[in-house]
Write a protein that holds these residues in place. Sequence first.
Motif, PDB file in Angstrom:
ATOM      1  N   ARG A 282       1.068  -1.265  -0.064  1.00  0.00           N
ATOM      2  CA  ARG A 282       0.051   0.272  -0.030  1.00  0.00           C
ATOM      3  C   ARG A 282       0.765   1.223   0.026  1.00  0.00           C
ATOM      4  O   ARG A 282       0.698   2.349   0.968  1.00  0.00           O
ATOM      5  CB  ARG A 282      -0.906  -0.075   1.147  1.00  0.00           C
ATOM      6  CG  ARG A 282      -2.051  -1.002   1.014  1.00  0.00           C
ATOM      7  CD  ARG A 282      -2.771  -1.233   2.334  1.00  0.00           C
ATOM      8  NE  ARG A 282      -3.953  -2.269   2.149  1.00  0.00           N
ATOM      9  CZ  ARG A 282      -4.826  -2.361   3.176  1.00  0.00           C
ATOM     10  NH1 ARG A 282      -5.227  -1.537   4.010  1.00  0.00           N
ATOM     11  NH2 ARG A 282      -5.634  -3.421   3.012  1.00  0.00           N
ATOM     12  N   ARG A 283       1.750   1.109  -0.754  1.00  0.00           N
ATOM     13  CA  ARG A 283       2.705   2.441  -1.204  1.00  0.00           C
ATOM     14  C   ARG A 283       2.429   2.785  -2.483  1.00  0.00           C
ATOM     15  O   ARG A 283       2.130   2.042  -3.336  1.00  0.00           O
ATOM     16  CB  ARG A 283       4.336   2.176  -0.747  1.00  0.00           C
ATOM     17  CG  ARG A 283       4.582   1.839   0.571  1.00  0.00           C
ATOM     18  CD  ARG A 283       4.161   3.074   1.568  1.00  0.00           C
ATOM     19  NE  ARG A 283       4.917   2.701   2.870  1.00  0.00           N
ATOM     20  CZ  ARG A 283       4.287   2.036   3.820  1.00  0.00           C
ATOM     21  NH1 ARG A 283       2.949   1.321   3.626  1.00  0.00           N
ATOM     22  NH2 ARG A 283       4.837   1.907   5.187  1.00  0.00           N
ATOM     23  N   VAL A 585       5.916  13.732   4.230  1.00  0.00           N
ATOM     24  CA  VAL A 585       4.835  14.362   3.483  1.00  0.00           C
ATOM     25  C   VAL A 585       3.687  13.342   3.852  1.00  0.00           C
ATOM     26  O   VAL A 585       3.779  12.356   3.611  1.00  0.00           O
ATOM     27  CB  VAL A 585       5.160  14.425   2.077  1.00  0.00           C
ATOM     28  CG1 VAL A 585       3.840  14.856   1.317  1.00  0.00           C
ATOM     29  CG2 VAL A 585       6.327  15.418   1.878  1.00  0.00           C
ATOM     30  N   ASN A 586       2.369  13.660   4.369  1.00  0.00           N
ATOM     31  CA  ASN A 586       1.201  12.962   4.210  1.00  0.00           C
ATOM     32  C   ASN A 586       0.656  13.167   2.948  1.00  0.00           C
ATOM     33  O   ASN A 586       0.035  14.303   2.741  1.00  0.00           O
ATOM     34  CB  ASN A 586       0.535  13.484   5.494  1.00  0.00           C
ATOM     35  CG  ASN A 586      -0.902  12.750   5.526  1.00  0.00           C
ATOM     36  OD1 ASN A 586      -0.899  11.398   5.209  1.00  0.00           O
ATOM     37  ND2 ASN A 586      -1.992  13.391   5.870  1.00  0.00           N
ATOM     38  N   ASP A 587       0.262  12.142   2.337  1.00  0.00           N
ATOM     39  CA  ASP A 587      -0.454  12.247   0.880  1.00  0.00           C
ATOM     40  C   ASP A 587      -1.768  11.397   1.176  1.00  0.00           C
ATOM     41  O   ASP A 587      -1.749  10.256   1.131  1.00  0.00           O
ATOM     42  CB  ASP A 587       0.234  11.470  -0.211  1.00  0.00           C
ATOM     43  CG  ASP A 587      -0.167  11.753  -1.589  1.00  0.00           C
ATOM     44  OD1 ASP A 587      -1.352  12.259  -1.686  1.00  0.00           O
ATOM     45  OD2 ASP A 587       0.630  11.427  -2.427  1.00  0.00           O
ATOM     46  N   TRP A 588      -2.739  12.194   1.332  1.00  0.00           N
ATOM     47  CA  TRP A 588      -4.199  11.891   1.541  1.00  0.00           C
ATOM     48  C   TRP A 588      -5.187  12.404   0.656  1.00  0.00           C
ATOM     49  O   TRP A 588      -5.252  13.408   0.307  1.00  0.00           O
ATOM     50  CB  TRP A 588      -4.693  12.173   3.074  1.00  0.00           C
ATOM     51  CG  TRP A 588      -5.972  11.784   3.127  1.00  0.00           C
ATOM     52  CD1 TRP A 588      -7.328  12.476   3.479  1.00  0.00           C
ATOM     53  CD2 TRP A 588      -6.506  10.390   3.349  1.00  0.00           C
ATOM     54  NE1 TRP A 588      -8.052  11.728   3.788  1.00  0.00           N
ATOM     55  CE2 TRP A 588      -7.851  10.529   3.533  1.00  0.00           C
ATOM     56  CE3 TRP A 588      -5.721   9.038   3.438  1.00  0.00           C
ATOM     57  CZ2 TRP A 588      -8.592   9.581   4.052  1.00  0.00           C
ATOM     58  CZ3 TRP A 588      -6.623   8.066   3.597  1.00  0.00           C
ATOM     59  CH2 TRP A 588      -7.903   8.074   4.075  1.00  0.00           C
ATOM     60  N   GLN A 589      -5.593  11.147  -0.266  1.00  0.00           N
ATOM     61  CA  GLN A 589      -6.546  11.658  -1.374  1.00  0.00           C
ATOM     62  C   GLN A 589      -5.998  12.481  -2.466  1.00  0.00           C
ATOM     63  O   GLN A 589      -6.847  13.556  -2.480  1.00  0.00           O
ATOM     64  CB  GLN A 589      -7.968  11.919  -0.842  1.00  0.00           C
ATOM     65  CG  GLN A 589      -8.498  10.892  -0.034  1.00  0.00           C
ATOM     66  CD  GLN A 589      -9.880  11.307   0.515  1.00  0.00           C
ATOM     67  OE1 GLN A 589     -10.299  12.522   0.647  1.00  0.00           O
ATOM     68  NE2 GLN A 589     -10.717  10.240   0.922  1.00  0.00           N
ATOM     69  N   ARG A 595       3.831  16.475   8.029  1.00  0.00           N
ATOM     70  CA  ARG A 595       3.420  15.620   9.074  1.00  0.00           C
ATOM     71  C   ARG A 595       4.558  15.333  10.143  1.00  0.00           C
ATOM     72  O   ARG A 595       5.594  15.018   9.436  1.00  0.00           O
ATOM     73  CB  ARG A 595       2.752  14.367   8.545  1.00  0.00           C
ATOM     74  CG  ARG A 595       2.208  13.625   9.776  1.00  0.00           C
ATOM     75  CD  ARG A 595       1.484  12.365   9.313  1.00  0.00           C
ATOM     76  NE  ARG A 595      -0.022  12.802   9.444  1.00  0.00           N
ATOM     77  CZ  ARG A 595      -0.988  11.775   9.243  1.00  0.00           C
ATOM     78  NH1 ARG A 595      -0.799  10.661   8.946  1.00  0.00           N
ATOM     79  NH2 ARG A 595      -2.079  12.179   9.274  1.00  0.00           N
ATOM     80  N   LEU A 596       4.368  15.206  11.235  1.00  0.00           N
ATOM     81  CA  LEU A 596       5.511  14.876  12.139  1.00  0.00           C
ATOM     82  C   LEU A 596       5.023  13.475  12.415  1.00  0.00           C
ATOM     83  O   LEU A 596       4.032  13.146  12.966  1.00  0.00           O
ATOM     84  CB  LEU A 596       5.390  15.640  13.321  1.00  0.00           C
ATOM     85  CG  LEU A 596       6.102  17.067  13.510  1.00  0.00           C
ATOM     86  CD1 LEU A 596       5.334  17.932  12.329  1.00  0.00           C
ATOM     87  CD2 LEU A 596       6.009  17.842  14.714  1.00  0.00           C
ATOM     88  N   LEU A 597       5.939  12.599  12.097  1.00  0.00           N
ATOM     89  CA  LEU A 597       5.912  11.268  12.580  1.00  0.00           C
ATOM     90  C   LEU A 597       6.928  10.964  13.659  1.00  0.00           C
ATOM     91  O   LEU A 597       8.168  10.806  13.821  1.00  0.00           O
ATOM     92  CB  LEU A 597       6.587  10.276  11.353  1.00  0.00           C
ATOM     93  CG  LEU A 597       6.691   8.824  11.512  1.00  0.00           C
ATOM     94  CD1 LEU A 597       5.078   8.293  11.656  1.00  0.00           C
ATOM     95  CD2 LEU A 597       6.945   8.083  10.347  1.00  0.00           C
TER      96      LEU A 597
END
Length: 604
Positions: A282-283, A585-589, A595-597
């Motif tokens: 799921r990448r 980087v949060n890639d959503w839709q 984003r901080l992980l």
Amino acid sequence: MNTLELRRRELQGEPSGWGASVHPVLQRIYAARGVLQPDGVEHRLQRLVPPQSLGGLEAATDLLAEAIRADWAILIAGDYDCDGATGTAVAVRGLRMLGARRVGYAVPNRFVHGYGLTPALVDSLQPRPQLVVTVDNGVASVAGVARARELGMRVIVTDHHLPGEQLPDCDALVNPNVNLEKCGQASPLFDPCAQDARMKNLAGVGVMFYLLLALRAKLRGQGAFAGGEPDLSTLLDLVALGTVADLVPLDFNNRVLVKAGLRRIRGGRASAGIAALIECGRRSATTLCASDLGFVVGPRLNAAGRLEDMQLGVECLLTDDAAQARRYAGQLDQINRERRDLQASMVAEAEVMTAGLRDIDAVGVALYEPSWHAGVVGLVASKLKERLHRPVIAFAPATLDECGDASPLADARAGEVHGRHSDAGHLRGSGRSIPGFHLRDALVMIDARQPGLIERFGGHAMAAGLSLRAADLPRFAAAFDAVARELIAPERLQAALYTDGELPAGSLSLELALQLRGAGPWGQAFPEPLFDNVFECAGWKPMGEGHWRLDLRDPRDGSLHDAVMFNVGAATPPARLRAVYEFVVNDWQGRESPRLLLRHVEPA
């Protein structure tokens, strides 16, 4: 056992020559890794160390050119980990591209043959090939190479592991970590040049790729490509995967190889198998990073070799049929789920065993559980090493076959071989170490002081394997702890997490997150950037099972930042905390945001 100490990386010089387009934070990150000028991250293929810098290629390419001309049956003898699987696929694909018509492969089953080119594997080869080429193994396969030669086969060994006292009597040997002149080996195997230090960190797949480059050059000189020269760069996605998954240091040369492979993947030109494994994980291929290769794709291949048979993984990497690749990838994904479950239960058992280590203060830790699966025991050692910050060797029962001479242990992964029919009288161990403690050298010391205690051993600074009698485990555990105490300075036992310091107020922007994602490739010895800042927890909620989703406020300017942290169990975040985090980087839709992980939090 230890509290975690935060330490900040120091710059190794003053950065210079960077354009205004490179964020100052990124310049500082590079400088902390020894890269002070832009040419240190110009990862172009033209800057690869040339093949002639790798010793042993002349004899190997002469023999391969002869085999192609005479249409010999060539067999690639691989290994059952990700490096070995990708190296096998690179060898098969590359030799076919260069004109070899009869190329097959064999990967030992750890439950049947043991590690490397063993006599058992050689005897199983039907029909017998005329030429055997090892990938990611062979430098310690003295008995297996001898058996192949006895049966009339020619043998080329390509490997990157450290040699033992005796080298195999092969027709050609290509290994950046073997200087045959220093080993006293006869010179016909070895070019007169010394090994180039810039090659020493190649993975097994990288050694094979270099052999193919050299072979293409030789065949070019012989006029073999009248119809057009094959493009070996099509193999670089496989080279990148094996290099990252094998945790070799990402020096400049390896970063060039990995970067080129990532470009192929991001450009939609990955092999069908890698594309299918990325999809299973799921990448997104278009934004894939080196860490995705190491933590998403690689484990799915490795699981087949640990629990089943790596032939499934190699077939996934060799097929050009996308539908077939998805079927293979689905099977590999299922095996990996089983591996994760098994690993979790074994780690939990190991943690119970080590709960009392605070009292006995062991420095070198040896663990054994009769029910453990040796295909996974190396992962247990790795997890416990991280949590205890001690060198750890985990043991499992050996198979009946492994107690004889048929399957000599050659390196760290050989210590993980485990059969379905075990012999509790003999154990196989797999160890992982901490910086500053050379695990293989420690085993050498134990072997010299107590001859016969260890039956077989081999490996590297950070990983090694061994076999011994079960009755000798207490004596070995005491000897291992004694050597660890002798060689490890007390300050090295303090677990530390290194960061690149604070990000300045106002710099947590999407622009910087995108630059960090596109930089690197990050990996072993070229670590992914980590930052530490103090935040106020403005709000949080559980996410899934045992994860956090947080809103963190920067007290310096009041800005709010999206953050997540995984695997925290039932804990709750402090109201004011110091967080160590990746800035991603949060890639959503289809929408990108910073984003901080979070990797570590503590009250501030």
